[in-house]
Motif scaffolding. Structure first.
Motif, mmCIF file in Angstrom:
data_model
loop_
_atom_site.group_PDB
_atom_site.id
_atom_site.type_symbol
_atom_site.label_atom_id
_atom_site.label_comp_id
_atom_site.label_asym_id
_atom_site.label_seq_id
_atom_site.Cartn_x
_atom_site.Cartn_y
_atom_site.Cartn_z
ATOM 1 N N ALA A 5 0.863 -1.083 -0.126
ATOM 2 C CA ALA A 5 -0.038 0.002 -0.059
ATOM 3 C C ALA A 5 0.484 1.459 -0.322
ATOM 4 O O ALA A 5 1.005 2.127 -0.699
ATOM 5 N N TYR A 6 1.550 1.134 1.110
ATOM 6 C CA TYR A 6 2.417 2.756 1.180
ATOM 7 C C TYR A 6 3.240 2.555 -0.413
ATOM 8 O O TYR A 6 3.833 3.528 -0.972
ATOM 9 N N GLY A 7 3.264 1.544 -1.166
ATOM 10 C CA GLY A 7 4.709 1.569 -2.540
ATOM 11 C C GLY A 7 3.491 2.160 -3.513
ATOM 12 O O GLY A 7 3.852 2.635 -3.892
ATOM 13 N N VAL A 8 2.109 1.413 -3.815
ATOM 14 C CA VAL A 8 1.380 2.351 -4.743
ATOM 15 C C VAL A 8 1.430 3.873 -4.302
ATOM 16 O O VAL A 8 1.373 3.984 -5.723
ATOM 17 N N LEU A 9 0.805 3.925 -3.450
ATOM 18 C CA LEU A 9 0.373 5.218 -3.137
ATOM 19 C C LEU A 9 1.844 6.324 -3.379
ATOM 20 O O LEU A 9 1.736 7.179 -3.582
ATOM 21 N N LEU A 10 3.403 5.800 -3.262
ATOM 22 C CA LEU A 10 4.475 6.142 -3.400
ATOM 23 C C LEU A 10 4.585 6.619 -5.065
ATOM 24 O O LEU A 10 4.981 7.489 -5.452
ATOM 25 N N ASP A 11 4.075 5.643 -6.060
ATOM 26 C CA ASP A 11 4.066 6.034 -6.832
ATOM 27 C C ASP A 11 3.662 7.034 -7.266
ATOM 28 O O ASP A 11 3.822 7.888 -8.638
ATOM 29 N N ASP A 12 2.296 7.553 -7.224
ATOM 30 C CA ASP A 12 1.086 8.771 -7.353
ATOM 31 C C ASP A 12 2.091 9.914 -6.710
ATOM 32 O O ASP A 12 2.701 11.176 -7.548
ATOM 33 N N ALA A 13 2.958 10.112 -5.181
ATOM 34 C CA ALA A 13 3.888 11.293 -4.682
ATOM 35 C C ALA A 13 4.677 11.180 -4.638
ATOM 36 O O ALA A 13 5.021 12.387 -4.946
ATOM 37 N N SER A 14 5.684 10.675 -5.746
ATOM 38 C CA SER A 14 6.809 10.371 -6.089
ATOM 39 C C SER A 14 7.524 10.006 -6.859
ATOM 40 O O SER A 14 7.563 8.498 -6.624
ATOM 41 N N GLU A 15 7.284 9.580 -8.000
ATOM 42 C CA GLU A 15 7.675 8.761 -9.068
ATOM 43 C C GLU A 15 9.264 8.225 -8.864
ATOM 44 O O GLU A 15 9.248 7.241 -9.604
ATOM 45 N N ASP A 16 10.116 9.021 -8.528
ATOM 46 C CA ASP A 16 11.486 8.533 -8.277
ATOM 47 C C ASP A 16 11.854 7.662 -7.136
ATOM 48 O O ASP A 16 12.269 7.389 -6.796
ATOM 49 N N TRP A 17 10.782 7.790 -6.443
ATOM 50 C CA TRP A 17 11.282 6.733 -5.085
ATOM 51 C C TRP A 17 11.596 6.112 -5.184
ATOM 52 O O TRP A 17 12.543 5.245 -3.845
ATOM 53 N N ARG A 18 11.411 4.637 -6.143
ATOM 54 C CA ARG A 18 12.206 3.732 -6.071
ATOM 55 C C ARG A 18 13.826 3.457 -6.894
ATOM 56 O O ARG A 18 14.519 2.575 -6.001
ATOM 57 N N ARG A 19 14.066 4.882 -6.765
ATOM 58 C CA ARG A 19 15.237 4.894 -7.499
ATOM 59 C C ARG A 19 16.117 5.694 -5.686
ATOM 60 O O ARG A 19 17.016 5.343 -6.217
ATOM 61 N N SER A 20 14.992 5.508 -4.963
ATOM 62 C CA SER A 20 15.648 6.851 -3.186
ATOM 63 C C SER A 20 15.816 5.409 -2.226
ATOM 64 O O SER A 20 16.312 5.833 -1.196
ATOM 65 N N VAL A 21 14.666 4.431 -2.756
ATOM 66 C CA VAL A 21 14.801 3.492 -1.378
ATOM 67 C C VAL A 21 16.177 2.482 -1.347
ATOM 68 O O VAL A 21 16.624 2.683 -2.197
ATOM 69 N N HIS A 22 16.072 2.392 0.452
ATOM 70 C CA HIS A 22 17.440 1.612 0.994
ATOM 71 C C HIS A 22 16.397 0.412 1.266
ATOM 72 O O HIS A 22 15.969 0.768 2.353
ATOM 73 N N SER A 23 17.904 -0.576 2.224
ATOM 74 C CA SER A 23 16.855 -1.126 2.796
ATOM 75 C C SER A 23 17.702 -0.923 4.355
ATOM 76 O O SER A 23 16.240 -1.666 5.578
#
Length: 422
Positions: A249-267
């Protein structure tokens, strides 16, 4: 799942099936059907083309059944021996110098819909590339999630996230603020809860997010699937696997809020904090007051009634698996089991009451009436115990001891244990 021990029926929020009771004759891998599944996965990977994570999700895949010793691969089969856990796990494994994704054939074919199957295959394919993305985390110890207070706040968080997914603009921000307030209220009550939950959301939540988003034909379909997962999660007997739906759910919401969030997520990232920062919002000030908007009173009442039933059930299980005579089976080896109805016994382990099957160097175990997995990984099976050579049996379980191992008296009178021959 990225581990040798996997959960058959709670991998996926909409599944409440007993997936491990498959006729062995029917479990043989169907080559034609497997080829169709490989093509499904390949088409999704090719459509993604690195969009989500910057690398292809495609890779070596193998469907296997341990009982019939049959398999199908999407690439030439390595000459190396069949890996010990193949057929017992849905997880990446090393085979012939490459990282493969292994799938249990009977689990895959028992999934209720084609979409569920595709999401499952892509979930596991993400686990294959997860180390390369630097998104591997250790397992979080989240037994607190089955306590009354944690279950209440977790369900409130799920409901707020579902509302956020169904809204936009200021309404979405308000629902996310509520979700984070409920999340914070829960985590504040249990030591190390924030870290233990966070690492599971990174490890399994991102995998489930990938399965849903990569498989969906549209944004609306991804949102609808995620909302469906959140709603179904409330019906689970145990909430120990919360990371799947919450992280998704947080990932899908982040898709709308921050287009590049997957490039900045870390462990070491927290998906909830990432979403709050991307939306520029703060948690709702009064979580208790906010809970009224999501049926908080009804949830609390239901959880208090459940707790009374759980205590009675735990006493029964403690009598069977702790206080009475048991067979101690070594840890190690791959296992398949159904986590629906799992009951943690604090300081001892977790009882899984639905079908459980495992194989290790010590032998094989099949249980249909419960097994306790101790905190040290050993299995406990309840007496009375019958021993006939290499075959040991009890109420609803059978064990076959491998060559080089034997059965001896256990540490308590009436107990037995499987140990290596001296």
């Amino acid at each position: 799942m990225g581990r040798n021990i996997i959960i058959c029926a709670s991998w996926f929020g909409l599944i409440s099936l007993t997936l491990c009771l498959i006729n062995p004759a029917a479990a043989q891998v169907d080559q034609q059907r497997a080829e169709a599944y490989f093509k499904e996965a390949a088409a999704i990977c090719e459509r993604d083309s690195g969009r989500l994570w910057g690398v292809s999700l495609c890779g070596p895949m193998v469907f296997a059944d341990a009982r019939t010793r049959t398999l199908a691969t999407n690439q030439p089969r390595p000459a190396d021996n069949w890996p010990q856990v193949l057929g017992f796990t849905n997880a990446p494994l090393e085979w012939g110098g490459s990282r493969w994704v292994a799938y249990m054939w009977d689990f895959t074919t028992a999934l209720p819909t084609p979409r569920a199957r595709r999401e499952f295959m892509l979930h596991e394919l993400f686990h294959r590339i997860q180390p390369d993305l630097g998104l591997i985390t250790l397992s979080g110890q989240n037994a607190h999630l089955d306590t009354v207070e944690a279950r209440i706040w977790l369900q409130l968080e799920w409901r707020a996230l579902a509302r956020a997914l169904d809204q936009s603009g200021e309404d979405r921000k308000r629902a996310v603020s509520d979700a984070f307030a409920f999340r914070s209220a829960r985590r504040s009550q249990f030591a190390n809860a924030a870290e233990n939950e966070r690492v599971e959301e990174i490890r399994e939540g991102l995998a489930q997010y990938t399965g849903i988003v990569a498989t969906a034909d549209s944004r609306a379909e991804a949102v609808a699937s995620t909302i469906g997962h959140l709603a179904a999660a409330e019906g689970h007997e145990t909430f120990l696997q919360q990371a799947y739906v919450t992280g998704t759910a947080y990932g899908v919401l982040l898709d709308d809020a921050s287009e590049d969030w997957r490039r900045s997520v870390h462990s070491n990232s927290d998906l909830g904090q990432m979403l709050m920062a991307a939306l520029g919002i703060r948690p709702t000030a009064d979580a208790v007051e906010a809970s009224a908007r999501y049926g908080g009173v009804e949830i609390r009442s239901a959880e208090q009634a459940r707790e009374k039933q759980r205590k009675a059930r735990m006493l029964e299980l403690r009598n069977r698996f702790v206080d009475g005579p048991v067979l101690l089976v070594p840890s190690g080896g791959g296992a398949t089991f159904n986590a629906v109805g799992a009951t943690p016994i604090p300081g001892v382990g977790t009882v899984f009451v639905l079908p459980y099957r495992t194989k290790g160097e010590w032998g094989t175990l099949e249980a249909t009436n419960g097994v306790l997995i101790s905190d040290d990984g050993k299995r406990r099976l309840p007496g009375p115990i019958r021993i006939e050579g290499a075959n040991i049996s009890g109420d609803g379980w059978t064990v076959t001891v491998a060559s080089g191992w034997t059965v001896r008296s256990g540490p308590r009178s009436g107990d037995y244990q499987i140990i290596r021959d001296p």
